[in-house]
Enzyme design. Structure first.
Site, PDB file in Angstrom:
ATOM      1  N   PRO A   2       0.814  -1.211   0.000  1.00  0.00           N
ATOM      2  CA  PRO A   2       0.000   0.000   0.000  1.00  0.00           C
ATOM      3  C   PRO A   2       0.855   1.273   0.000  1.00  0.00           C
ATOM      4  O   PRO A   2       1.693   1.466   0.865  1.00  0.00           O
ATOM      5  CB  PRO A   2      -0.806  -0.102   1.299  1.00  0.00           C
ATOM      6  N   GLU A   3       0.655   2.101  -1.011  1.00  0.00           N
ATOM      7  CA  GLU A   3       1.270   3.419  -1.068  1.00  0.00           C
ATOM      8  C   GLU A   3       0.117   4.416  -0.989  1.00  0.00           C
ATOM      9  O   GLU A   3      -1.011   4.019  -0.712  1.00  0.00           O
ATOM     10  CB  GLU A   3       2.073   3.575  -2.371  1.00  0.00           C
ATOM     11  N   LYS A  59       1.680   7.306   4.236  1.00  0.00           N
ATOM     12  CA  LYS A  59       1.098   5.960   4.115  1.00  0.00           C
ATOM     13  C   LYS A  59       0.472   5.506   5.428  1.00  0.00           C
ATOM     14  O   LYS A  59       0.119   4.340   5.589  1.00  0.00           O
ATOM     15  CB  LYS A  59       2.187   4.961   3.696  1.00  0.00           C
ATOM     16  N   ARG A 134       3.073 -10.787   6.323  1.00  0.00           N
ATOM     17  CA  ARG A 134       4.445 -10.733   6.851  1.00  0.00           C
ATOM     18  C   ARG A 134       4.580 -10.118   8.236  1.00  0.00           C
ATOM     19  O   ARG A 134       5.678 -10.012   8.744  1.00  0.00           O
ATOM     20  CB  ARG A 134       5.341  -9.982   5.876  1.00  0.00           C
ATOM     21  N   ARG A 288      16.506  -2.500  -3.648  1.00  0.00           N
ATOM     22  CA  ARG A 288      15.116  -2.514  -4.129  1.00  0.00           C
ATOM     23  C   ARG A 288      15.118  -2.642  -5.643  1.00  0.00           C
ATOM     24  O   ARG A 288      16.025  -2.166  -6.314  1.00  0.00           O
ATOM     25  CB  ARG A 288      14.410  -1.214  -3.740  1.00  0.00           C
TER      26      ARG A 288
END
Length: 299
Positions: A2-3, A59, A134, A288
């Site tokens: 989610p951004e 966020k 997670r 990343r």
DNA sequence: ATGACGTCCTGCCTGC
DNA sequence: TGCAGGCAGGACGTCA
């Protein structure tokens, strides 16, 4: 993950459902998600609290609560950061063979149910659930003033969809950051601009035709303008399409976001660029992944 | 002071 | 076939 667009979708949806309701109980099987206070205190403080407002900062999801207890004069804020795989879901579940199962048939009949680790029982019989594969999500409860002064909120940069985020402001922010970092890293830095993560930084840079490795201090006026316009355009479009479900985002009812279908580069390695047909490349930036078109994105 | 890297966590994919 | 190992990734802590 989610951004800004996904968090915004979640907040706007929840707003319509849970404002005015009371939290009557809490359940968890992962107390570590709650950073503070201890789960025992958390439960005590939140029980009976009325949900007054729900908002977003970067966020982070902020659920504003009015506590029931007379001894607690201050209003509370429940801060939730969904990190990578967190989902806030609204519905009703029943415990079946050790896991939460949706009480009714619907879009929620999915994997997300399996990972429910925190549940708020509401006074209308429904529940607000935090599902998180997670267990990276972060939950903090505290008095309004205390939460608002937390470093994780105070250090956040400007909101990219705020009216105050003008091109002049953007230029100033980037130029004030005498950083040797690559533009992709700068875009993802929450203390500079808040809300942009791995997916949308790639999408924004493709739109602006800028290579993710380009050093931010080397960007000229025209390139800055292209990035600025792309930030506004991509984020607005993603909100309209209710986010991206490329990893596993779901809205509070378990539905997928539609930006996934129109994304330009993210997780499209080897597929053709929609502008020039070149194969999308994947590289690593600071551990990343970054996806870009090697032909139309210039360094 | 800045940036690079490790950490948390778990499902899934790859390769021997 | 089975299993070990790598990968994904936001934000924070640690280290050079």
């Amino acid at each position: 993950m989610p951004e800004l667009p996904e968090v915004q979708t979640t907040v706007k949806d929840l707003e319509k459902k849970i404002i005015g309701l009371r939290i009557i109980d809490v359940w968890t099987d992962a107390p570590r998600l709650i950073k503070r206070p201890s789960f025992e205190t958390f439960k005590k403080q939140i029980k009976g609290a009325k949900i007054e407002k729900i908002s977003r900062r970067g966020k982070n999801i902020l659920i504003h609560l009015n506590p029931k207890s007379k001894t607690q004069k201050s209003k509370l804020i429940l801060l939730i950061h969904q990190k990578l795989t967190g989902h806030l879901l609204y519905g009703s579940w029943i415990m079946k063979e050790g896991s939460w199962t949706p009480a009714q048939k619907g879009p929620l009949e999915e994997r997300v149910n399996q990972y429910i680790h925190l549940l708020f029982f509401l006074n209308n019989g429904k529940m607000l659930a935090l599902s998180d594969l997670r267990k990276f999500a972060k939950v903090i409860l505290g008095p309004k003033e205390e939460i608002e002064n937390l470093a994780e909120l105070k250090n956040l940069g400007i909101e990219p969809l705020d009216r105050k985020f003008t091109f002049e402001k953007f230029k100033e922010i980037i130029q004030q950051t005498p950083s040797k970092r690559k533009i992709k890293q700068v875009l993802m830095d929450q203390t500079i601009i808040s809300g942009i993560g791995n997916i949308y930084s790639d999408e924004i840079l493709w739109e602006a035709k800028i290579h993710p490795f380009k050093l931010s201090y080397k960007l000229n006026n025209q390139e800055l303008k292209a990035i600025y316009q792309a930030i506004k355009k991509i984020l607005t479009k993603a909100i309209k399409l209710r986010g991206t479900s490329i990893s596993d985002f779901r809205d509070p009812r378990g539905r997928e976001g539609k930006y996934t279908e129109i994304r330009s580069v993210y997780r499209r390695e080897g597929e053709p660029c929609y502008r020039c047909g070149s194969k999308i490349k994947k590289v690593k930036i600071g551990g990343r992944s970054a996806y870009f078109c090697p032909k139309c994105q210039k360094t």
